[in-house]
Design an enzyme around this catalytic site. Structure first.
Site, PDB file in Angstrom:
ATOM      1  N   GLY A 174       0.792  -1.117  -0.098  1.00 60.06           N
ATOM      2  CA  GLY A 174       0.086  -0.052   0.140  1.00 60.06           C
ATOM      3  C   GLY A 174       0.812   1.203  -0.074  1.00 60.06           C
ATOM      4  N   GLY A 175       0.360   2.280   0.526  1.00 58.83           N
ATOM      5  CA  GLY A 175       0.993   3.699   0.589  1.00 58.83           C
ATOM      6  C   GLY A 175       2.240   3.626   1.394  1.00 58.83           C
ATOM      7  N   GLY A 409      24.146  13.092 -29.512  1.00 56.49           N
ATOM      8  CA  GLY A 409      23.690  13.768 -28.257  1.00 56.49           C
ATOM      9  C   GLY A 409      24.295  13.194 -27.076  1.00 56.49           C
ATOM     10  N   ALA A 410      24.718  12.020 -27.143  1.00 54.87           N
ATOM     11  CA  ALA A 410      24.870  11.093 -25.872  1.00 54.87           C
ATOM     12  C   ALA A 410      26.485  11.704 -25.757  1.00 54.87           C
ATOM     13  CB  ALA A 410      25.248   9.764 -26.229  1.00 54.87           C
TER      14      ALA A 410
HETATM   15  C1  HXC Z   1      -3.443  -4.921  11.913  1.00 59.95           C
HETATM   16  C2  HXC Z   1      -2.300  -6.645  11.162  1.00 59.95           C
HETATM   17  C3  HXC Z   1      -2.074  -5.967   9.803  1.00 59.95           C
HETATM   18  C4  HXC Z   1      -2.447  -4.521   9.712  1.00 59.95           C
HETATM   19  C5  HXC Z   1      -0.982  -7.794   9.784  1.00 59.95           C
HETATM   20  N1  HXC Z   1      -1.872  -7.771  11.015  1.00 59.95           N
HETATM   21  N2  HXC Z   1      -1.262  -6.630   8.987  1.00 59.95           N
HETATM   22  N3  HXC Z   1      -2.939  -6.175  12.243  1.00 59.95           N
HETATM   23  N4  HXC Z   1      -3.497  -4.015  10.851  1.00 59.95           N
HETATM   24  N5  HXC Z   1      -2.609  -3.690   8.562  1.00 59.95           N
HETATM   25  C6  HXC Z   1      -1.510  -8.783  11.936  1.00 59.95           C
HETATM   26  C7  HXC Z   1      -2.510  -9.971  11.708  1.00 59.95           C
HETATM   27  O1  HXC Z   1      -3.848  -9.755  11.800  1.00 59.95           O
HETATM   28  C8  HXC Z   1      -1.707 -11.180  12.277  1.00 59.95           C
HETATM   29  O2  HXC Z   1      -2.246 -10.886  13.657  1.00 59.95           O
HETATM   30  C9  HXC Z   1      -0.210 -10.609  12.174  1.00 59.95           C
HETATM   31  O3  HXC Z   1      -0.263  -9.266  11.969  1.00 59.95           O
HETATM   32  C10 HXC Z   1       0.394 -11.370  11.258  1.00 59.95           C
HETATM   33  O4  HXC Z   1      -0.308 -11.481  10.031  1.00 59.95           O
HETATM   34  P1  HXC Z   1      -0.529 -12.599   9.227  1.00 59.95           P
HETATM   35  O5  HXC Z   1      -1.456 -12.183   8.294  1.00 59.95           O
HETATM   36  O6  HXC Z   1      -0.651 -14.063  10.190  1.00 59.95           O
HETATM   37  O7  HXC Z   1       1.111 -13.004   8.488  1.00 59.95           O
HETATM   38  P2  HXC Z   1       1.275 -13.369   7.144  1.00 59.95           P
HETATM   39  O8  HXC Z   1       0.502 -14.622   6.881  1.00 59.95           O
HETATM   40  O9  HXC Z   1       2.715 -13.159   6.875  1.00 59.95           O
HETATM   41  O10 HXC Z   1       0.754 -12.220   6.140  1.00 59.95           O
HETATM   42  C11 HXC Z   1       1.340 -11.238   6.300  1.00 59.95           C
HETATM   43  C12 HXC Z   1       0.518  -9.937   5.486  1.00 59.95           C
HETATM   44  C13 HXC Z   1      -1.040  -9.924   5.757  1.00 59.95           C
HETATM   45  C14 HXC Z   1       0.634 -10.436   3.734  1.00 59.95           C
HETATM   46  C15 HXC Z   1       1.126  -8.566   5.616  1.00 59.95           C
HETATM   47  O11 HXC Z   1      -1.098  -9.844   7.173  1.00 59.95           O
HETATM   48  C16 HXC Z   1      -1.833  -9.015   5.172  1.00 59.95           C
HETATM   49  O12 HXC Z   1      -2.166  -9.058   3.962  1.00 59.95           O
HETATM   50  N6  HXC Z   1      -2.118  -8.016   5.788  1.00 59.95           N
HETATM   51  C17 HXC Z   1      -2.950  -6.588   5.747  1.00 59.95           C
HETATM   52  C18 HXC Z   1      -2.047  -5.814   4.810  1.00 59.95           C
HETATM   53  C19 HXC Z   1      -2.813  -4.508   4.167  1.00 59.95           C
HETATM   54  O13 HXC Z   1      -3.769  -4.551   3.550  1.00 59.95           O
HETATM   55  N7  HXC Z   1      -2.591  -3.473   5.073  1.00 59.95           N
HETATM   56  C20 HXC Z   1      -3.145  -2.284   4.675  1.00 59.95           C
HETATM   57  C21 HXC Z   1      -2.342  -1.791   3.481  1.00 59.95           C
HETATM   58  S1  HXC Z   1      -2.660  -0.395   2.984  1.00 59.95           S
HETATM   59  P3  HXC Z   1      -2.433 -12.347  14.742  1.00 59.95           P
HETATM   60  O14 HXC Z   1      -2.914 -11.591  15.935  1.00 59.95           O
HETATM   61  O15 HXC Z   1      -3.230 -13.386  14.040  1.00 59.95           O
HETATM   62  O16 HXC Z   1      -1.016 -12.741  14.847  1.00 59.95           O
HETATM   63  C22 HXC Z   1      -1.744   0.703   4.001  1.00 59.95           C
HETATM   64  C23 HXC Z   1      -1.907   2.088   3.833  1.00 59.95           C
HETATM   65  C24 HXC Z   1      -0.826   2.894   3.915  1.00 59.95           C
HETATM   66  O17 HXC Z   1      -1.174   0.311   4.600  1.00 59.95           O
HETATM   67  C25 HXC Z   1      -1.109   4.273   3.505  1.00 59.95           C
HETATM   68  C26 HXC Z   1      -0.056   5.088   3.504  1.00 59.95           C
HETATM   69  C27 HXC Z   1      -0.438   6.301   3.068  1.00 59.95           C
END
Ligand code: HXC
Length: 523
Positions: A174-175, A409-410
């Protein structure tokens, strides 16, 4: 592992010290032993293990260890931050702890990063960010997003003031990708790190395209295809070694000179191998790395982005102990032509070197810009202009060696005298001209060739004769030397001593430009 405030304020000194010890032990475990095991099963080190590998022994001073948040009461809030030394150089570090809510970023977590960023800017020390995070902490809603924006703002404020290095050692989605993207160098680990704006699931849903995490945003993808990342490592230990190595070439901030490393390699060393490096056939390639390695202090070339745009080499090296940035055409790939990716790669590197007082040494063998509709429609004009802009803008010492071709040019772009290069040498094998013999003869001898008619044998003979005439009259470095565009034509074997004396001459170079807010690089 939650922090329990009960009884923390009572008891004797001995009891209080014991409580502190327990808290420290708690903090060290992050999300707990099970989560640490899962991290290791993923082939990943923990946030603290990574820091321990990076810094000099006992040098790490952690800050913010007792910070917690509404969404996570775990000490440190899923990130380890602090200061340490790397081979004696002071640095600021943040390292996201995936064992705590997947290293996700809430407001406290973000504040810890911002504190390190601010401290690094104030103290003039490099910032190293180790990223391993699921992104914005979902439970904290928009507050986490604001935290990201706070970080981006500081990344930009720090840009060109302190070096910023980003290690991607897990997810970065994401961001969240924009913080590393705003830093100077990105290091990724094969198989365990990835970066993307929208993940495979969304891509499948919106575009019905199937792609794996690795294909979409893995280390090889970003090092080879997109050019987002600069280095790929086979594991985290190697990635940390790469970070240490890059730090050895760069100063701590924009007011310092780069580090000096004394060498046993003689400054006067003549290199025999260079007499034979250029093939007699001008269309035959050779490896520009052989030239670079023969000239610089032994084993000092640290190539950056080796997998992306291989037609242009960039990297750090040392000349008589002084750090330099190298930009070089690579005749082995696309005959050394400049294309969009090569221009972007070179421009950004030159701007880094210029920001951090690192002299730029260019090795030139370039037949021109890569032709074709693909390049034109993708904007080679504006992207090539970035490389030109970067050379023109750079005020650090600029030195250039033309080994063979320098056409069209290079010629202008690749560190010519006219774009402000200070010390321009050409090997006796240099070919500095508007174009190569084939193209030139077709234009300037068109009428003569047309007069021959359709006799293929005669046409071939005449073409060969005209090309030979063109080569001997115009395809050499002496016209450029005659008009002062080249400072000296040299025996290739003398390149090292000649470059070192040029660098010595330019040691105290000062070049000032008209005051302005900032230029407008063609983005
Ligand atoms: C809260 C989160 C989290 C999140 C993961 N966890 N991402 N908790 N907020 N964004 C937690 C899970 O619930 C889990 O908790 C633990 O972290 C480990 O995650 P798993 O899924 O078990 O690990 P894995 O299988 O290795 O997968 C990792 C992952 C996946 C690919 C990162 O967790 C995932 O897709 N997370 C969401 C990613 C996402 O969409 N984030 C938002 C992006 S947008 P438990 O308690 O079960 O151990 C963004 C915007 C930013 O970030 C903008 C900036 C301008």
């Amino acid at each position: 592992m939650a922090l329990d405030f009960k009884d923390l304020g009572s008891g004797s000194t001995e009891i209080r010290i014991q409580k502190l010890k327990e808290l420290n032990e708690k903090a060290a475990l992050g999300g707990g032993l099970d989560a640490i095991d899962r991290q290791h099963e993923r082939n990943k080190l923990t946030a603290r293990e990574r820091i321990a590998l990076l810094v000099d022994e006992d040098s790490f001073q952690e800050v913010g260890k007792f910070i917690t948040s509404e969404s996570s009461s775990i000490l440190g809030d899923g990130i380890v931050t602090g200061f340490g030394t790397v081979d004696g150089k002071r640095v600021g570090i943040y390292s996201q702890d995936f064992t705590v809510m997947g290293g996700s970023l809430g407001i406290q977590h973000a504040k810890k990063i911002c504190f390190i960023q601010d401290s690094c800017i104030k103290s003039g020390i490099p910032l190293i960010g180790i990223n391993d995070s699921g992104g914005a902490r979902i439970q904290e809603g928009v507050v986490g997003l604001g935290g990201y924006a706070d970080i981006f703002y500081r990344n930009v404020k720090a840009s060109g003031v302190i070096p910023q290095l980003s290690a991607i050692m897990g997810p970065c989605a994401g961001g969240a990708v924009y913080s590393p993207a705003l830093t100077d160098f990105i290091f990724m680990v094969r198989g365990t790190s990835f970066m993307f704006l929208t993940g495979p699931d969304v891509i499948k849903e919106v575009l019905n395209e199937e792609v794996t995490f690795e294909e979409l945003g893995g280390a090889v993808t970003h090092n080879q295809k997109s050019g987002v990342a600069h280095m790929v490592a086979k594991n985290e230990v190697e990635a940390i070694h790469q970070i240490k190595r890059i730090l050895s070439y760069i100063p701590s901030n924009n007011m310092e000179d780069p580090p000096f490393l004394p060498t046993n390699d003689e400054p006067t060393r003549r290199e025999e191998s260079l007499a034979n490096v250029i093939p007699d056939d001008p269309n035959k390639p050779y490896d520009m790395r052989d030239v670079i390695n023969a000239v610089i202090d032994r084993d000092s070339f640290y190539e950056i982005q080796p997998l992306f745009a291989p037609n242009l080499l960039i990297g750090f090296a040392r000349l008589n102990g002084h750090a330099i940035g190298i930009v070089a055409n690579q005749p082995r790939d696309l005959a050394g032509c400049l294309d969009i990716n090569g221009s972007l790669k070179g421009a950004r590197f030159i701007r880094f070197c210029d920001a951090f007082n690192i002299p730029i040494v260019t090795f030139q063998d370039v037949p021109g810009f890569l032709p074709g509709t693909n390049q034109e429609w993708l904007g080679i004009i504006k992207h090539g202009a970035k490389l030109l802009y970067a050379y023109c803008e750079a005020t650090v010492p600029k030195l250039c060696v033309t080994t063979r071709k320098s056409y069209g040019g290079a010629y202008c772009v690749m560190s010519s005298r006219q774009v402000g290069s200070d010390w321009n040498l050409a090997w006796a094998t240099g070919e500095i001209a508007v174009m190569g013999s084939k193209g030139a003869v077709k234009i300037i001898r068109r009428k003569d060739l047309a007069a021959i008619g359709k006799n293929d044998k005669k046409l071939a003979e005449a073409t060969a004769k005209f090309e030979q005439e063109y080569k001997s009259e115009l395809l050499h470095p002496y016209l450029a030397a005659k008009v002062g565009y080249i400072d000296d034509v040299i025996d290739p074997r003398d390149t090292r001593p000649k470059l070192i004396s040029g660098l010595e001459l330019l040691k105290n170079k000062v070049e000032s430009r008209p005051r302005r807010k900032h230029g407008n690089i063609p983005l």
